[in-house]
Design an enzyme around this catalytic site. Structure first.
Site, PDB file in Angstrom:
ATOM      1  CE1 TYR A  27      -3.896   2.153   0.143  1.00 22.48           C
ATOM      2  CE2 TYR A  27      -2.608   3.404   1.728  1.00 22.48           C
ATOM      3  CZ  TYR A  27      -3.691   3.307   0.875  1.00 22.48           C
ATOM      4  OH  TYR A  27      -4.558   4.358   0.743  1.00 22.48           O
ATOM      5  CG  HIS A  75       5.534  13.186   6.556  1.00 20.88           C
ATOM      6  ND1 HIS A  75       5.334  12.442   5.427  1.00 20.88           N
ATOM      7  CD2 HIS A  75       6.863  13.132   6.810  1.00 20.88           C
ATOM      8  CE1 HIS A  75       6.490  11.955   5.010  1.00 20.88           C
ATOM      9  NE2 HIS A  75       7.433  12.368   5.823  1.00 20.88           N
ATOM     10  CD  GLU A 118       8.109   7.015  11.498  1.00 22.22           C
ATOM     11  OE1 GLU A 118       7.861   6.514  10.380  1.00 22.22           O
ATOM     12  OE2 GLU A 118       7.567   8.064  11.903  1.00 22.22           O
ATOM     13  CG  HIS A 119      12.092   9.084  11.456  1.00 22.27           C
ATOM     14  ND1 HIS A 119      10.754   9.426  11.381  1.00 22.27           N
ATOM     15  CD2 HIS A 119      12.370   8.355  10.350  1.00 22.27           C
ATOM     16  CE1 HIS A 119      10.239   8.932  10.256  1.00 22.27           C
ATOM     17  NE2 HIS A 119      11.193   8.272   9.618  1.00 22.27           N
ATOM     18  CG  ASP A 171      11.918  10.542   4.999  1.00 23.49           C
ATOM     19  OD1 ASP A 171      11.673   9.543   5.695  1.00 23.49           O
ATOM     20  OD2 ASP A 171      11.635  11.702   5.348  1.00 23.49           O
ATOM     21  CD  GLU A 230       3.858 -32.474  26.704  1.00 18.96           C
ATOM     22  OE1 GLU A 230       4.532 -31.446  26.838  1.00 18.96           O
ATOM     23  OE2 GLU A 230       3.398 -32.845  25.600  1.00 18.96           O
ATOM     24  CG  HIS A 235       2.318 -36.862  20.919  1.00 19.69           C
ATOM     25  ND1 HIS A 235       0.948 -36.844  20.983  1.00 19.69           N
ATOM     26  CD2 HIS A 235       2.695 -35.628  20.483  1.00 19.69           C
ATOM     27  CE1 HIS A 235       0.505 -35.649  20.613  1.00 19.69           C
ATOM     28  NE2 HIS A 235       1.553 -34.892  20.307  1.00 19.69           N
TER      29      HIS A 235
END
Length: 445
Positions: A137, A272, A338-339, A372, A426, A431
């Site tokens: 996207y 932004h 984030e940065h 960027d 178990e 098994h």
């Protein structure tokens, strides 16, 4: 203590003298209100509409949210080729250099199969396998983020993903098609499956497989709150990279920093989105004052003045005053930006001590803008404090791990007794029986 000043000025948050043993730094540095849960009902309705009515729902949603009627949501291959032919040569050169650098770093991220021999005839291979099909996207609302095409496509291709589809909002200005610069970047990278679909409906299209778009295994890429909410709702039906919210930058700086550089970098992310966060953390009141002055001068000269002023004067942005860089490091690690830029003396030394950040930019000549576009790093990064547990987009996001177990009869026999014992512990005797039956009719000891 928070002082707001005028409505157009960035706030100050004074943490000097705080009790470092008890203060909650993450709460002390606020973030934008990005309430995914509040958007769930509306986005759930969109996703259900796409699931039940398919292509008809996508067309109606595009007309409602994007203001355009799109008959054929898939962009024709000739439109991609035409967009590349018309692309400004300088833009093409910039894209090609960004692709070259990103391919180089992605190639070094590729993980090789790890083979472990545990004894004669006993081998386990940790195999890395690319995801079969991904949906990427690319936002196109406030800005056509052509760089996000590269950041999604290049690591996917490097990982070996064989089927890539890309969606971006239809643009009224371009007759309901995707922005031509985004189309040109797709053509440059050899991606020919592109859909003019935006928002939550694009994520639903990928997840359910709608109209001409076959279902994908993984969805990646940034977006607005509706896109992020759709990812949360559809996670499980389809894999996702992250729930990335509004962009954010934190700068840890001392007296050695150039206030003009710091101000420009804070503005670059505020550009932004009105919800973008720009945070300076510094022990220098002189630098704080100089950055405030530089912000006023530089913001007035920018193109998106109102958007930037809204971001910088919002509760998510601020100048945080600390006692020293040690406290500043504690603040930025708690904030998990984030940065994160480090503009201090011995910037590399301080950067080496950072635990939590999506990406770290070291020194005065590594601005976030470099990352960027052309650093060779990826700009799809965790936001909202998620850098304390999550990583940015990389080749690894487009691969999955498979353990391949290859044992001989003798190797199984060597460990059979332990398997049977643990199975009985178990209370799962079936098994153990699956091992015993392979022991030439003899009960495994």
């Amino acid at each position: 203590m928070i002082s707001t000043g005028s409505i157009q000025r960035i706030q100050r948050i004074d943490l000097r003298g705080a009790d470092r043993a008890t203060v909650d730094y993450r709460a002390a540095v606020p973030r934008a209100d990005f309430d995914v849960e509040a958007a769930v009902p509306a986005v759930h309705a969109i996703c259900e509409d796409v699931r039940t009515r398919g292509l008809e729902a996508i067309r109606e949603l595009s007309e409602r949210f994007d203001g355009v009627a799109v008959d054929d949501i898939r962009v024709a291959p000739e439109a991609l080729r035409s967009a590349l032919e018309r692309l400004d040569p300088d833009i093409r050169a910039g894209l090609e250099e960004s692709i070259r650098r990103l391919r180089a770093t992605c190639a070094n991220e590729l993980e090789r199969d790890a083979v472990t021999d545990l004894g004669p005839g006993a081998r386990v291979t940790h195999r890395k396998v690319p995801v079969g099909r991904v949906g990427l996207y690319v936002p196109g609302g406030l800005a056509p983020l052509v760089s996000s095409v590269l950041m999604n496509v290049v690591p996917a291709q490097t990982a070996g993903v064989e089927s890539i589809a890309l969606a971006s909002p239809p643009q009224k200005e371009f007759g309901g098609s995707v922005h031509p610069t985004i189309l040109a970047a797709c053509a440059l990278l050899g991606v020919d499956e592109v859909y003019a679909v935006g928002g939550a409906q694009a994520i639903a299209m990928f997840a359910y497989g709608t109209g001409p778009c076959a279902k994908v295994d993984l969805v990646t890429g940034p977006g607005n709150i509706y896109t992020v909410t759709a990812k949360r709702i559809l996670k499980g039906l389809v894999g996702i990279d992250s729930e990335a919210g509004p962009t954010e930058i934190a700068v840890l700086a001392d007296d050695s920093a150039d206030p003009a550089y710091v101000a420009a970098d804070l503005i670059s992310q505020a550009e932004h989105d009105p919800l973008a966060a720009s945070v300076l953390v510094t022990p220098s009141e002189a630098l704080a004052a100089a950055v405030e002055t530089a912000l006023e001068e530089q913001v007035a000269a920018t193109k998106h003045v109102e958007r930037i002023r809204t971001s910088l004067s919002g509760p998510q942005s601020g100048i945080v005053l600390v006692d020293d860089l040690e406290q500043g490091l504690e603040v930025v690690n708690a904030y998990a930006a984030e940065h994160l830029e480090i503009q201090t003396e011995d910037a590399a030394g301080w950067a080496a001590r950072v635990r939590n950040a999506g990406a770290i930019f070291v020194g005065p000549y590594a601005p976030v803008s470099l990352g960027d576009y052309c650093a060779g790093s990826n700009h799809v990064l965790p936001t909202g404090g998620c850098a304390c547990h999550s990583s940015g987009l990389s080749v690894r996001a487009f691969t999955k791990s498979v353990h391949v177990v290859d044992y001989s009869r003798e190797a199984l026999a060597a460990v059979a007794g332990h398997v049977v014992t643990l199975a009985e512990a178990e209370d799962l005797p079936g098994h153990g029986a699956a091992v015993k039956v392979r022991s030439a009719g003899e009960p495994a000891e």
